[in-house]
Each structure stands twice: as structure tokens, then as C-alpha cells.
Design a protein around this motif. Structure first.
Motif, PDB file in Angstrom:
ATOM      1  N   VAL A   1       0.839  -1.192   0.000  1.00 31.71           N
ATOM      2  CA  VAL A   1       0.000   0.000   0.000  1.00 31.71           C
ATOM      3  C   VAL A   1       0.878   1.248   0.000  1.00 31.71           C
ATOM      4  CG1 VAL A   1      -1.677   1.338   1.314  1.00 31.71           C
ATOM      5  CG2 VAL A   1      -1.906  -1.145   1.167  1.00 31.71           C
ATOM      6  N   GLY A   2       0.570   2.179  -0.926  1.00 27.25           N
ATOM      7  CA  GLY A   2       1.292   3.437  -0.976  1.00 27.25           C
ATOM      8  C   GLY A   2       2.657   3.353  -1.615  1.00 27.25           C
ATOM      9  N   THR A   3       3.041   2.162  -2.098  1.00 28.45           N
ATOM     10  CA  THR A   3       4.357   1.980  -2.712  1.00 28.45           C
ATOM     11  C   THR A   3       4.196   1.756  -4.207  1.00 28.45           C
ATOM     12  OG1 THR A   3       5.220   0.986  -0.679  1.00 28.45           O
ATOM     13  CG2 THR A   3       6.459   0.594  -2.698  1.00 28.45           C
ATOM     14  N   ARG A   4       5.035   2.427  -4.981  1.00 34.82           N
ATOM     15  CA  ARG A   4       4.960   2.305  -6.441  1.00 34.82           C
ATOM     16  C   ARG A   4       5.295   0.864  -6.857  1.00 34.82           C
ATOM     17  NH1 ARG A   4       5.114   7.238  -9.126  1.00 34.82           N
ATOM     18  NH2 ARG A   4       6.374   6.463 -10.846  1.00 34.82           N
ATOM     19  N   TYR A   5       4.409   0.310  -7.647  1.00 32.80           N
ATOM     20  CA  TYR A   5       4.532  -1.076  -8.112  1.00 32.80           C
ATOM     21  C   TYR A   5       4.766  -1.041  -9.623  1.00 32.80           C
ATOM     22  CZ  TYR A   5       3.101  -5.940  -9.019  1.00 32.80           C
ATOM     23  OH  TYR A   5       3.044  -7.249  -9.431  1.00 32.80           O
ATOM     24  N   HIS A   6       5.833  -1.688 -10.074  1.00 29.97           N
ATOM     25  CA  HIS A   6       6.253  -1.579 -11.466  1.00 29.97           C
ATOM     26  C   HIS A   6       5.995  -2.893 -12.212  1.00 29.97           C
ATOM     27  CE1 HIS A   6       8.232   2.225 -10.550  1.00 29.97           C
ATOM     28  NE2 HIS A   6       8.744   1.635  -9.485  1.00 29.97           N
ATOM     29  N   VAL A   7       5.509  -2.749 -13.437  1.00 35.12           N
ATOM     30  CA  VAL A   7       5.295  -3.887 -14.328  1.00 35.12           C
ATOM     31  C   VAL A   7       6.009  -3.595 -15.649  1.00 35.12           C
ATOM     32  CG1 VAL A   7       3.599  -5.335 -15.495  1.00 35.12           C
ATOM     33  CG2 VAL A   7       3.036  -4.284 -13.293  1.00 35.12           C
ATOM     34  N   LYS A   8       6.829  -4.526 -16.101  1.00 34.83           N
ATOM     35  CA  LYS A   8       7.511  -4.369 -17.382  1.00 34.83           C
ATOM     36  C   LYS A   8       6.826  -5.248 -18.419  1.00 34.83           C
ATOM     37  CE  LYS A   8      11.994  -4.509 -19.713  1.00 34.83           C
ATOM     38  NZ  LYS A   8      13.445  -4.802 -19.591  1.00 34.83           N
TER      39      LYS A   8
END
Length: 823
Positions: A475-482
Motif C-alpha cells: 500500500v502506498g508503494t509504487r509497483y512496477h510492471v515491465k
């Protein structure tokens, strides 16, 4: 036409209707019509009424005095004697107050047809009138009567002729009356005359001459014409063809139809109520117009919102098309350059080959010519020698004496014979043949060239495209998808410009949705960044051009934001002799490197599951393994005292090793840690060489990060990667944490740990550093600020994080235990 030039008729008496010029009335209605704002309209109308009051008073003053003996100009003086009223004109001006008024139309309608239809209006509608003024109305009945009352003194003859002609079907008489009416009225008067008497069109259709008639009238005209193929337009009298299917297939006059619909609706408005043409309200319900308007307002608002949403989608589609057009142009230019480059290479190669062949031809030709020339010159010399001796012999025979012949006779034959014998010993055949043939077989080449190259049209296939990310978010943390776009053949698509979207939907919290920000790297890869706002189970959707990519959607566990200040160690203690390091497999297995030369594998409950290796220097044996790292089914071990790195399966089968003791590239002096980055590169801390070395997954050397300058790291031990891919080094000798890019560029340093030895970094960028001499675990936020310390450890060494739930593991070397801390 000026107001004083309008048609005047014999007065029916001293009534206001005969005294107010119709042009003035039209000018008033036009002014009200064009004025914006109710108050302004009221002011204009009030001024007009006041002028009428004065006219009314003047007209009837004498009658009032005669009847009552009262002198005055007010309306009260007229009540007993005057039946003249302004109400008829008011009904024309305030048409919204009349239940039976026909529709009002713009100038765009065909005035001829309007009047033709309006002539019928005189005798059709009926209804009651509300007394909204104090003066009584005796003449006013239905709206047609009102219109006739107002207009009779102005257009009495022509309107009567039109009405009578319509009744008797006298088209010639109607045409003549209409022409006279047009000649004697201004455009403004014609406009408002039509608005007053026009009966609404019913389903208006457009003829080929562009005149409009209601469908019912057209059916009547066609039937009257007796032809199903052609009839005469009632206005312009042009022959108009009847389409197959009859008048019903003629195009509708949508503008006129809309105006009819609006006017029809307006004709049903009575004060603040909506009802039908019958105004007794006995057989139907009555709704407040505000209620109906509110309903329509909601419907219109909803339609506008729907339209806005659709326009937004269409705008996005247009932008997508524009991007695709740009990408097509880019692809075209790329292909154009590739074609030109390929053929330039071919042309260059062909030109070089041509030069080579021509050079060889020139060399061979020169060689042959030189050899033949030398042989020819030799032959010519021999011919010259023989000729010399034969000339001498002939001269002797002819001119010399016998004594001279005897003296020279032996010399000349000898030399001549010697020359002749030399000729007999050599070949008189040319020493070179003349054949030089160039063999350039072009048939196969021409065939190949004619088929050389192809234009391949391919596009990314969502079902073949792939993406990478973890199954856990915070929660509240940037989650990255490539995302990697691929063609239907599974080949990487090398261009950008595809519409990629990502969204995270909560399975709870009423399906809350988080939309991702997409970065197009223009090389076929995309990065989607999402920041979840609620904890719990979610689904992650990745689409490409509106279609789901492989395995989308997937389940995603969004966990609460970590708070390392709540760490507790009452969960689990694993007994292990002198543990150096610890690593956690994706399945939860715990790998521990021990001082005794073994790698111990424990399950999630802490039970020993497997033992890998033994103490020694052979393949699969270890000497003080201080660092281990596991990814999938591959285990890497920093075999410290053997000065090498070993690669094994997760079950312990030896695969490969690299490195030996030394200070050269790819050599080690006590490697203490090994980690694996996202590209499967191996990063090794070469402790006693005071450097970091980077290798490919098979041990091929790639890069060395020296411990010099501001980024020097004496005795580097623990290693970890932050979410940005930077390398964090636990510099034991300089008692700090150093940060480098993956290219080896120094970034910064942070912390003041007491001889840091192990380090782990979570997916939010928090660093966990074990301090060997401090007997503690220090926790730093992503900016490098210490936020918490776990104490009461005993010479802690390696530390690791469980990729599944973020639990913290510490190799508590001095206590022969591995501790698990939960958040």
C-alpha cells in the motif's frame, strides 16, 4: 415596407385592432424574439401595452363621456361602454399561454406552402381561453378566430380568398390571392403572418425541387395527380418524380421536423402544467412542468455524460490512430533505410567484384601480350640475323673474286647454319593462346535478386506479449510492471506506439480501481507504474490495444505498508552451527551457509530438509561459504577460502564454477557475497582485493568496480540491490554503506554502522544492515536515515528477506542460530 404603407382595410369601427399597423406588431414580435433575457422582453412588451392603453383611451373617450358623463383617460372609464380588447393581440404575443396555438416557425420554411396550409387553419382548432387581462373578450374563441380577428382588417381579402380557394379547391384563385399577398407585404410581415397562421407540418418530406410538404399532403397530391411516377409541386409547379416505394421514401426535412416537434410540445404548455390539447383534465393526469423538466434534465444530463464518455473514448482512439500513423511513418523510414542500406551494400559488393574481375582480366591480358611480344621480338631478331648472313653471301657471290670467296666462304656458311639450327630448336608456335573467357553466372543470382528481400507487416500480438512483476505489492508503494510486446510468432516487437494499459482492481473495497501510468520506451517495451491504496487481494489487468496480454489478469496480494519499528522475534529460532549467511527461496525454503563447509536447507517450520556439499576444495565442496544467492532452481555460492564462485541446482547438484585466487580480471581474493540482478548478472564482493566484480550468469567477466576515490570500499562484504537496480555495498573496513549504479558509478554513502557485514533491501528501498561489532540490526529508510535498531544479537553476519511476506532472517553467528523476525 414602412408601417404607414401596410394594407389598410375599411374600419369595422373604432377598435384598436384596426388602428395598430401590422408592421408595428411584427416589429414588436421580432424585437421580443431576438431579445435575450425575460426582464428585457417584459420591458419591451410593457412599453407596447402602455402605448396601446393611450390609443385605446383616445378612441373611446367620446363614447365614455357620452355614456357616463365622466371624463378621464383610464380603463375604468371604459368598462361600461367598450367591448374593444387587446386580448386577441396578447394571445398572439404570449403564445405560450394559449393551449391551441399552432407551432411557430423560422423563415427557412416555404412560405407559399405555409400559407396554403395556414388557410385551412382558420376553421380547425378550438379551445377555451383564460382571461388573463381585465377587459372581456367577446370575439375571441379558438386560436383561428383570434388570428382572424387580428388579421382581418389587414389581410381580409387575401386570407378569405385563400381559405375559400382551399375549400373549393380553386388553385388558380388561391395562387392569385397568394401572389397579391406577397406583393403587398414586407418580408417581416410575411414571416410573422406565417408564424401566426401556420398549421404544423406532419412528417415533412423534401421534394427534388427542395420544397417541403407533410407526408399526408403528398399522398393526397399524388393520389389526385393520378400518376405513381410523376406529379407537380404545388409551389413551383415543377414536375417531381415519385421514387419507387412512394412518397414515404422521400428524405425527411429533419430541421423542419425538429421545429414541428418542439412547437407541438410547446403548444401543450399551460401555465406551469403539461397536458394534452383537451384542457378539462378530467380524463388524464396533470404533471407539473418542473417535474417533467427535471426528468428531461436528468435524461439530457445522462445523455451528455454518455456523450462525453464516448467522445473521450473516441478522442483516445483518434490519439491512438495519430500515434499509430506516426509509428507507421517511423516504421516506413526504418524500413526505407534498411532497404537502401542493403542495396547499397549489394551495389558496393558488386562494384568491388566488378573491379576485381576487370583487374584480373587486365593482368591476364597484359601477361599474355607481354609474353607474345617478347616471343615475337625474338623471332624478328632471328629473321634479321638470317637476312644479314644471306645478304652477305649474295654479295660475295656477285662481287667478290675467287680468292675472296675462298677466304670468306667458310665463315658465312658456318654462322648462317648456326642461326638456322637455333631456329630448328625453338617452337615457332605462339607461346600464349588467345582465349580469355569471363564466366559470370548470373541466372541464379538474378533469380535470387528478383526475390531478394520482403516487406514484412507484423504487429504486436497481445496474446503473445509478456510481462514481468512480482505477485506482492505494498500500500502506498509504487509497483512496477515491465511489458514486452511480441508478434504472433513470439518474436520481440521492436517498436513502440502500442496502446498499453494497466489497472489494479481490489476484490474487496467495492472493487476500487487504480490506473497505471505507462511509459513507452519506443523499443517494444513498456513500464506500467501503479500505486495501490488499499490492502487485500487484487487483480492486475494488463491490456494491449484493448486485449489482455498473456495470463492477464493475475491475482495480486497488496499488503499493508511495512513498519519495521514493530519487528518481533517471537516467531521462530533455527539452530545452526556458526551460520555465515542466509537466503530464502521463493517456495519458503531457508538456505544457510555454515562455518563447517555445508549449505543447510530448512523448510518453513525450521526442520532440516537437505544438506548440500561438505568441507573441501572439490566441485560441490566449500570452504567457509560466506555468501549464497538463489534464484529459481539455481544456487550460487561465494566459496570464500577456495577463492571461487560455484553454481549448483537448488537441490545441490554441481553445475559450474569460475574464478581462482589472484587480483586479475575474474580472479578473487576471498569473495564474500554474491547476488543476482534482474538481468541474471552476478555481482561478487572481492573482499581482500577491495573491489566489486560483475559477471554474466556463466561466469564471464563483465565489469570491475574499484574501491578508489570517494566511493572506495575497503573490505566489501555484504551486497544488495535497491528497487532502482543500484548496488549497495556493506564496506566493512570504512564502516559505511556505499551505493553505485549498475554501471559502477558512485552515487552516495549513508549510515555509520559498526563494521557492517550483511545487508538486505526490501521492495520499498528500506535497508537492513547487520553490524558485526554492534551486535545489532540497523534499519534505514530509502533516504538513508536510520529509523530502527534491533539489538541483543551476537555477532550477526548475513541477513535476508522472505520475498513472500517480508519476514527478516538474520544469521546470528555467535549464538549458532538463525533468527526470523516478523512485521
Amino acid at each position: 415596407m414602412a408601417s404607414d404603407s401596410v394594407i389598410q382595410a375599411p374600419s369595422d369601427g373604432g377598435d384598436v385592432a384596426s388602428q395598430i399597423p401590422f408592421h408595428d406588431l411584427c416589429a414588436l414580435m421580432e424585437k421580443i424574439h431576438k431579445t435575450q433575457g425575460t426582464d428585457k422582453k417584459k420591458t419591451i412588451l410593457s412599453s407596447f401595452i402602455e402605448r396601446w392603453r393611450e390609443t385605446h383611451a383616445r378612441l373611446h373617450h367620446t363614447d365614455a363621456v357620452r355614456s357616463t358623463g365622466r371624463r378621464g383617460w383610464g380603463l375604468d372609464a371604459l368598462e361600461s361602454t367598450s367591448t374593444d380588447t387587446f386580448f386577441a393581440i396578447m394571445r398572439l404575443l404570449l403564445s405560450e399561454l394559449d393551449r391551441a396555438i399552432p407551432g411557430l416557425w423560422d423563415e427557412g420554411d416555404c412560405s407559399g406552402h405555409a400559407l396554403h396550409r395556414g388557410a385551412r387553419c382558420w376553421q380547425t382548432r378550438h379551445g377555451r381561453v383564460h382571461s388573463c387581462l381585465t377587459a372581456p373578450l367577446q370575439e375571441a374563441g379558438d386560436f383561428a378566430d383570434v388570428a382572424y380577428f387580428v388579421l382581418k382588417s389587414r389581410f381580409w381579402e387575401y386570407l378569405d380568398d385563400l381559405a375559400n380557394g382551399n375549400t373549393s379547391k380553386d388553385r388558380a384563385g388561391m395562387k392569385k390571392a397568394f401572389q397579391l399577398l406577397l406583393r403587398n407585404t414586407s418580408a417581416l410581415e410575411q414571416k410573422w403572418l406565417i408564424r401566426i397562421i401556420l398549421k404544423p407540418f406532419d412528417d415533412p418530406r423534401i421534394l427534388s425541387c427542395l420544397h417541403s410538404f407533410c407526408l399526408q399532403c403528398l399522398h393526397h397530391e399524388i393520389e389526385k395527380s393520378g400518376s405513381q411516377q410523376m406529379f407537380q409541386c404545388p409551389i413551383c409547379e415543377q414536375n417531381t418524380s415519385i421514387p419507387v416505394g412512394g412518397a414515404s421514401v422521400l428524405p425527411q426535412n429533419l430541421h423542419l421536423g425538429f421545429e414541428v416537434e418542439v412547437a407541438g410540445y410547446m403548444s401543450k404548455m399551460v401555465n406551469t402544467e403539461v397536458c394534452c390539447d383537451e384542457c378539462t383534465h378530467k380524463s388524464h393526469s396533470v404533471k407539473e412542468i418542473s417535474t417533467v423538466a427535471k426528468t428531461h434534465h436528468m435524461e439530457i444530463t445522462g445523455a451528455l455524460e454518455d456523450a462525453k464518455e464516448v467522445v473521450t473514448k473516441l478522442t483516445g482512439a483518434i490519439e491512438g490512430n495519430n500515434r499509430m500513423i506516426e509509428q507507421v511513418e517511423i516504421s516506413k523510414q526504418t524500413a526505407f533505410l534498411a532497404i537502401n542500406q542493403a542495396f547499397e551494400i549489394l551495389q558496393q559488393t558488386l562494384e568491388e567484384r566488378k573491379k576485381t574481375l576487370l583487374s584480373e582480366l587486365e593482368a591476364i591480358s597484359l601477361s599474355k601480350t607481354t609474353a607474345l611480344t617478347l616471343q615475337k621480338e625474338h623471332f624478328e631478331k632471328m629473321v634479321g640475323d638470317i637476312g644479314h648472313y644471306t645478304d652477305m653471301a649474295s654479295q660475295i657471290l656477285q662481287t667478290h673474286t675467287d680468292h675472296e670467296i675462298v677466304a670468306l666462304g667458310g665463315l658465312i656458311p658456318t654462322e648462317l647454319q648456326a642461326t638456322l639450327k637455333r631456329v630448328q630448336t625453338i617452337s615457332l608456335t605462339p607461346n600464349q593462346h588467345s582465349n580469355i573467357t569471363a564466366s559470370v553466372k548470373t541466372d541464379d543470382l538474378v533469380t535470387q535478386l528478383s526475390k531478394l528481400g520482403e516487406i514484412i507487416v507484423f504487429s504486436p500480438s497481445p496474446s503473445s506479449s509478456t510481462w514481468m512483476s512480482t505477485s506482492v505489492a505494498r500500500v502506498g508503494t509504487r509497483y512496477h510492471v515491465k511489458v514486452q510486446s511480441k508478434t504472433s510468432k513470439g518474436e520481440e516487437y521492436p517498436h513502440g506506439g502500442v496502446e498499453v494499459k494497466g489497472e489494479m482492481r481490489s476484490k474487496t473495497h467495492n472493487g476500487a480501481v487504480v490506473y497505471g501510468e505507462v511509459e513507452d520506451h519506443r523499443d517494444g517495451t513498456y513500464t506500467i507504474t501503479l500505486t495501490p491504496q488499499t490492502a487485500g487481494p487484487h487483480q492486475l489487468f494488463i491490456t494491449m490495444d484493448g486485449q489482455h496480454v498473456q495470463i492477464s489478469p493475475i491475482d495480486l496480494d497488496v499488503r499493508p505498508k511495512r513498519d519495521y519499528r514493530t519487528l518481533c522475534n517471537d516467531q521462530q529460532v533455527i539452530q545452526c552451527k556458526a551460520p555465515y549467511c542466509v537466503a530464502i527461496h521463493d517456495n519458503g525454503d531457508i538456505y544457510v551457509g555454515s562455518d563447517d563447509g555445508c549449505i543447510y536447507v530448512f523448510d518453513q517450520t525450521g526442520q532440516l530438509k537437505n544438506t548440500i556439499g561438505s568441507s573441501g576444495s572439490g566441485d560441490g565442496q566449500f570452504s567457509h561459504p560466506h555468501g549464497i544467492s538463489i534464484k529459481g532452481d539455481v544456487l550460487y555460492v561465494a566459496d570464500t577460502r577456495n577463492h571461487r564462485v560455484q553454481k549448483l541446482t537448488s537441490s545441490g547438484r554441481f553445475l559450474h564454477k569460475f574464478g581462482q585466487q589472484g587480483s586479475g580480471q575474474g580472479q578473487f581474493n576471498s569473495p564474500m557475497a554474491v547476488i543476482i540482478d534482474s538481468n541474471n548478472k552476478l555481482i561478487v564482493s572481492d573482499c581482500d582485493n577491495h573491489r566489486i566484480q560483475i559477471f554474466n550468469e556463466n561466469g564471464g567477466w563483465l565489469l570491475t568496480i574499484d574501491g578508489n576515490g570517494s566511493g572506495n570500499h575497503s573490505f566489501p562484504l555484504g551486497l544488495a540491490l535497491d528497487p532502482q537496480g543500484n548496488i549497495h555495498v556493506a564496506a566493512f573496513g570504512s564502516k559505511t554503506i556505499k551505493v553505485f549504479t549498475k554501471e559502477g558509478v558512485y552515487v552516495r554513502m549513508y549510515g555509520d554502522p559498526k563494521y557492517p557485514i550483511g545487508i538486505a533491501i526490501d521492495d520499498e528501498g528500506y535497508s537492513l544492515v547487520s553490524e558485526y561489532s554492534g551486535n545489532c540490526l540497523s534499519i534505514y529508510d530509502p533516504e538513508g536515515n536510520k529509523i530502527h535498531t534491533v539489538r541483543n544479537l551476537k555477532y550477526p553476519e548475513g541477513t535476508a528477506l522472505d520475498p513472500r511476506d517480508g519476514s527478516v532472517f538474520i544469521a546470528n553467528y555467535g549464538a549458532d542460530t538463525v533468527l526470523k523476525y516478523c512485521i
